[in-house]
Design an enzyme around this catalytic site. Structure first.
Site, PDB file in Angstrom:
ATOM      1  N   LYS A  38       0.817  -1.434   0.186  1.00  0.00           N
ATOM      2  CA  LYS A  38      -0.040  -0.073   0.046  1.00  0.00           C
ATOM      3  C   LYS A  38       1.097   0.990   0.367  1.00  0.00           C
ATOM      4  O   LYS A  38       1.886   1.940   1.261  1.00  0.00           O
ATOM      5  CB  LYS A  38      -0.966   0.312   0.884  1.00  0.00           C
ATOM      6  CG  LYS A  38      -2.629   0.416   0.598  1.00  0.00           C
ATOM      7  CD  LYS A  38      -3.018  -0.083   2.385  1.00  0.00           C
ATOM      8  CE  LYS A  38      -4.618   0.577   1.258  1.00  0.00           C
ATOM      9  NZ  LYS A  38      -5.516  -0.139   2.869  1.00  0.00           N
ATOM     10  N   GLU A  58     -20.472  -5.892   9.397  1.00  0.00           N
ATOM     11  CA  GLU A  58     -21.366  -5.078  10.002  1.00  0.00           C
ATOM     12  C   GLU A  58     -21.798  -5.842  10.679  1.00  0.00           C
ATOM     13  O   GLU A  58     -22.511  -5.806  11.605  1.00  0.00           O
ATOM     14  CB  GLU A  58     -21.679  -4.124   9.698  1.00  0.00           C
ATOM     15  CG  GLU A  58     -20.783  -3.095   8.931  1.00  0.00           C
ATOM     16  CD  GLU A  58     -19.705  -3.370   7.961  1.00  0.00           C
ATOM     17  OE1 GLU A  58     -20.094  -4.183   7.142  1.00  0.00           O
ATOM     18  OE2 GLU A  58     -18.919  -2.490   7.649  1.00  0.00           O
ATOM     19  N   ARG A  68     -25.840  -2.694   5.612  1.00  0.00           N
ATOM     20  CA  ARG A  68     -26.544  -4.209   6.002  1.00  0.00           C
ATOM     21  C   ARG A  68     -26.503  -5.215   6.290  1.00  0.00           C
ATOM     22  O   ARG A  68     -26.897  -6.293   6.827  1.00  0.00           O
ATOM     23  CB  ARG A  68     -24.709  -4.378   5.275  1.00  0.00           C
ATOM     24  CG  ARG A  68     -23.986  -5.692   5.423  1.00  0.00           C
ATOM     25  CD  ARG A  68     -22.779  -5.738   4.741  1.00  0.00           C
ATOM     26  NE  ARG A  68     -22.572  -5.212   3.253  1.00  0.00           N
ATOM     27  CZ  ARG A  68     -21.920  -5.159   2.775  1.00  0.00           C
ATOM     28  NH1 ARG A  68     -20.313  -5.324   3.427  1.00  0.00           N
ATOM     29  NH2 ARG A  68     -21.884  -5.271   1.082  1.00  0.00           N
TER      30      ARG A  68
HETATM   31  C1  LIG Z   1     -19.047  -2.206   4.283  1.00  0.00           C
HETATM   32  C2  LIG Z   1     -18.435  -1.974   4.415  1.00  0.00           C
HETATM   33  N1  LIG Z   1     -17.618  -1.306   5.578  1.00  0.00           N
HETATM   34  C3  LIG Z   1     -16.751  -0.670   5.613  1.00  0.00           C
HETATM   35  C4  LIG Z   1     -16.304   0.165   4.370  1.00  0.00           C
HETATM   36  C5  LIG Z   1     -14.965   0.785   4.714  1.00  0.00           C
HETATM   37  N2  LIG Z   1     -13.505   0.476   3.810  1.00  0.00           N
HETATM   38  C6  LIG Z   1     -13.602   0.760   3.053  1.00  0.00           C
HETATM   39  S1  LIG Z   1     -11.776   0.138   2.354  1.00  0.00           S
HETATM   40  C7  LIG Z   1     -11.538  -0.580   3.623  1.00  0.00           C
HETATM   41  C8  LIG Z   1     -11.071  -1.439   3.938  1.00  0.00           C
HETATM   42  C9  LIG Z   1     -10.588  -2.298   2.391  1.00  0.00           C
HETATM   43  O1  LIG Z   1      -9.364  -3.053   2.715  1.00  0.00           O
HETATM   44  P1  LIG Z   1      -8.414  -3.953   1.510  1.00  0.00           P
HETATM   45  O2  LIG Z   1     -10.076  -4.750   0.523  1.00  0.00           O
HETATM   46  O3  LIG Z   1      -7.721  -5.244   2.156  1.00  0.00           O
HETATM   47  O4  LIG Z   1      -8.061  -3.398   0.437  1.00  0.00           O
HETATM   48  P2  LIG Z   1      -7.012  -2.349   0.451  1.00  0.00           P
HETATM   49  O5  LIG Z   1      -7.300  -0.818   0.778  1.00  0.00           O
HETATM   50  O6  LIG Z   1      -6.210  -2.525   1.580  1.00  0.00           O
HETATM   51  O7  LIG Z   1      -6.431  -2.030  -0.870  1.00  0.00           O
HETATM   52  C10 LIG Z   1     -13.093  -0.484   4.769  1.00  0.00           C
HETATM   53  C11 LIG Z   1     -12.847  -1.234   5.819  1.00  0.00           C
HETATM   54  C12 LIG Z   1     -16.772  -0.139   3.062  1.00  0.00           C
HETATM   55  N3  LIG Z   1     -16.069   0.109   2.686  1.00  0.00           N
HETATM   56  N4  LIG Z   1     -17.678  -1.000   3.171  1.00  0.00           N
END
Ligand SMILES: Cc1ncc(C[n+]2csc(CCOP(=O)(O)OP(=O)(O)O)c2C)c(N)n1
Length: 656
Positions: free
Chosen positions: A295, A382, A410
């Protein structure tokens, strides 16, 4: 720079490397002014280039989980000229959007949906006898989400052709949590898996073209797979966990679910990514490629602070620093929430905080730091968060679920079936209630009043300022029923927060300003939550224009303060309700229902978001102005009504 996927296919490998450099620079420079998901996108530059090199969108389909990491994909699919408009009014959306490009085959913004959606597309393709590839790109944190596993559970018996790319950077927004994340870590650090992966990579790199070579390749992959599973079955003392478990008896989860596993491979090695994807394309069984990425790759500040640069505001390109907050700026609601949580937990041992992977976004990081034993990060889960809270509540606790309004959607069945039906004292603190302007419709939290007020046992509140937020949280910890507190994103009103919060009587509104009763036309303004400030300003203008105005802070959308609403609506010539929520089914609708029951016929004008999905924009104020959630529109609506009605006040039935 390239202007479309066809162009990517024409470049030589060194040129593709140069392209990666150019894209990184554009990400870093282009987002400095407006902010955005810089870190995740810097991590997928090579991955995205390889995808467009090997596959052919829009015929082939890319389904991105959350889709906050599609900036590079947007640049490579004809949107590079508009890249610097991203997340701004009239500009590109920050997520994949079907209406924005044919290359965005599936929209998202919430996590955990990609595997299911991609599998649905693969099934549809199979039904139609199509040949296109469906590629699902999902992060390691998507695997903390139940839906991802529901999809994985179904892949092998639904289709033979499915390519998953697990983009593993070990981070969610914060550090990824839980057993699956620990498992992935074991997988990528296991020396024997790594040796196998290296062998396989060496082989894939040398992969010649032609039918026979491919046949050989698949044979070799069979061998790799056999060895992989063998390692999974073997136990090695040197790899035992501290508690004596494991070591490494754990097989590869994907293989156990009937999906072939390839990897882990270096997600910044373009030639390797390209040949591995070329190979995956020829597989006649579902496959997951485990790709390791960093990242923030290529930008020191983002590598140092992955959490900040997951989704950053504006920053200085040289230092990575954000602009200092201007002196006198009120605190953010999320900070007041987080600090109040620490206060409450210190005083009351039944209070705990729960977040679904959003410690900084919700402000629960304050509790994590001050009292880690009272803090739970359950991952992007969630539904689990809510049911977990319900379980704790049955044991005498007051769990506080800090979940954004839109993400809480959700867990609706869990709110119904687990919390409300059993009347459990779970406290929901819903940040981002109202708009999350630059994120757009996936993140706007404008439906919660409607989806909650129909539910028995619910106590639903909305503070007019940060001090009232603390009071409502304190009040909720004294309740025996489910309580919901909605508050907006961003800076609060700037009122001092008392050291000791006070109890607010349940279902009691606050009269901010009473009628002066001087025989003028009377307007009752009911301003919910942050709209109370707008009601107050509108009152000043309406009074100056010769009206008699009362301002009420309703505080509760359920139970509604029937007495106060009845009294002011009966006394007024016009009622205006204001809410940072859709008008349909929201607070104003609740007022209409009440007045109708009481046969009070004072006209009611409801101000709130219309019955449509609201686009993204640079600021919330722009959208509020555009859709009339403003002082000007409130004043104009009132004046317009009286102008139509003449000086003689008429009683109409309720109007929307
Ligand atoms: C239902 C839901 N909960 C929380 C989030 C907030 N959120 C957005 S991106 C993310 C983390 C994603 O991590 P990953 O899938 O590993 O992708 P990366 O950003 O590390 O590439 C979160 C928790 C969301 N988008 N949707």
């Amino acid at each position: 720079m390239v202007d479309g996927p066809a162009h990517v296919k024409k470049l030589t490998l060194p040129q593709l490397g140069e392209l990666a450099g150019e894209i990184r620079q554009e990400l870093i420079d282009g987002l400095a002014k407006g902010g955005g998901h810089l870190g995740p996108n810097l991590g997928v530059v090579e991955l995205t280039i390889a995808l467009h090199r090997v596959f052919n969108t829009p015929v082939d389909k890319f389904v991105w989980d959350v889709s906050h990491q599609v900036y590079v994909h947007k640049m490579l699919t004809g949107r590079k000229d508009r890249f610097r408009t991203i997340r701004q009014s009239g500009g590109l959306n920050g997520f994949a959007l079907r209406t924005e490009s044919v290359h965005d085959c599936y929209g998202a913004g919430h996590a955990g949906t990609a595997l299911s959606a991609a599998l649905g597309m693969a099934a549809a393709r199979d039904q139609k006898g199509g040949k296109e590839h469906v590629v699902c790109i999902f992060g390691d944190a998507a695997l903390t989400n139940g839906i991802s596993f529901e999809a994985l559970n179904n892949i092998s018996h639904t289709t033979k052709k499915f390519i998953g790319i697990l983009n593993d950077n070990e981070w969610s927004i914060a550090k990824n949590v839980g057993a699956i994340s620990a498992y992935l870590n074991k997988l990528i650090t296991n020396p024997r898996y790594n040796q196998l992966a290296r062998d396989f990579q060496g082989f894939v790199r040398r992969l010649p073209k032609g039918e026979l070579a491919l046949k050989l390749a698949h044979k070799a992959e069979e061998g790799f797979r056999g060895a992989l599973n063998e390692v999974g079955m073997q136990k090695t003392d040197a790899l035992l966990d501290a508690d004596g478990r494991g070591g490494h008896g754990s097989p590869v989860i994907f293989e156990e679910m009937g999906v072939r596993y390839l990897g882990p491979i270096d997600g910044h090695d373009l030639p390797l990514l390209i040949s591995t994807m070329e190979f995956a394309k020829t597989c006649d069984h579902p496959i997951v490629i485990h790709v390791l990425t960093k990242k923030g790759k290529g930008y020191e500040a983002a590598i140092k602070s992955p959490e900040k640069f997951h989704g950053t505001g504006p920053y200085d390109v040289k230092t990575g620093d954000s602009a200092p907050v201007k002196a006198g700026t009120p605190p953010n609601y999320q900070d007041v929430f987080g600090q109040t949580m620490v206060k409450l937990c210190r005083k009351d041992s039944t209070v705990v905080g729960i977040t679904a992977a959003m410690p900084s976004g919700t402000g629960l990081k304050y509790l994590e730091k001050a009292m880690p034993e009272r803090y739970y990060d359950v991952g992007i889960a969630e539904e689990h968060a809510v049911i977990f809270a319900a379980g704790m509540a049955t044991m005498g606790f007051h769990p506080v679920c800090a979940i954004y309004s839109s993400f809480l959607q959700r867990a609706y069945d869990c709110i119904h079936h687990d919390v409300c039906l059993q009347d459990l004292p779970v406290i929901f603190c819903m940040d981002r209630s109202g708009l999350s302007a630059n994120d757009g419709p996936t993140h706007h939290g404008v439906f919660d009043i409607a989806y909650l007020r129909c539910m028995p046992n619910v106590i639903a509140m909305a503070p007019a300022n940060e001090d009232e937020l603390a009071d409502m949280m304190f009040t909720a910890t004294h309740e025996r029923h489910p309580t919901f507190i909605r508050y907006p994103r961003g800076t609060a009103e700037g009122v001092p927060v008392k050291e000791q919060p006070k109890l607010i009587p349940i279902g009691k509104a606050e009269i901010v300003e009473n009628f002066s009763n001087q025989g003028k036309q009377k307007v009752a303004l009911f301003g919910l939550g942050p709209m109370c400030a707008i009601a107050r300003q509108a009152a000043v203008e309406l009074i100056a224009a010769g009206h008699d105005v009362a301002v009420i802070n309703p505080r509760f959308t359920k139970p509604l303060d029937a007495g106060t609403h009845e009294f002011f609506a009966s006394a007024a010539d016009l009622v205006i309700t204001l809410e940072d929520h859709v008008v349909m089914g929201g607070y104003g609708s609740a007022v209409l229902e009440l007045l109708s029951e009481k046969a009070i016929t004072t006209p009611v004008i409801r101000i709130g978001w219309p019955d449509q999905f609201i686009e993204h924009a640079t600021t919330q104020d722009e959208l509020r102005k555009k859709y009339g959630l403003s002082v000007e529109n409130t004043v104009a609506k009132a004046k317009g009504y009286f102008a139509k009605a003449g000086t003689e006040v008429v009683r109409l039935t309720a109007i929307a």
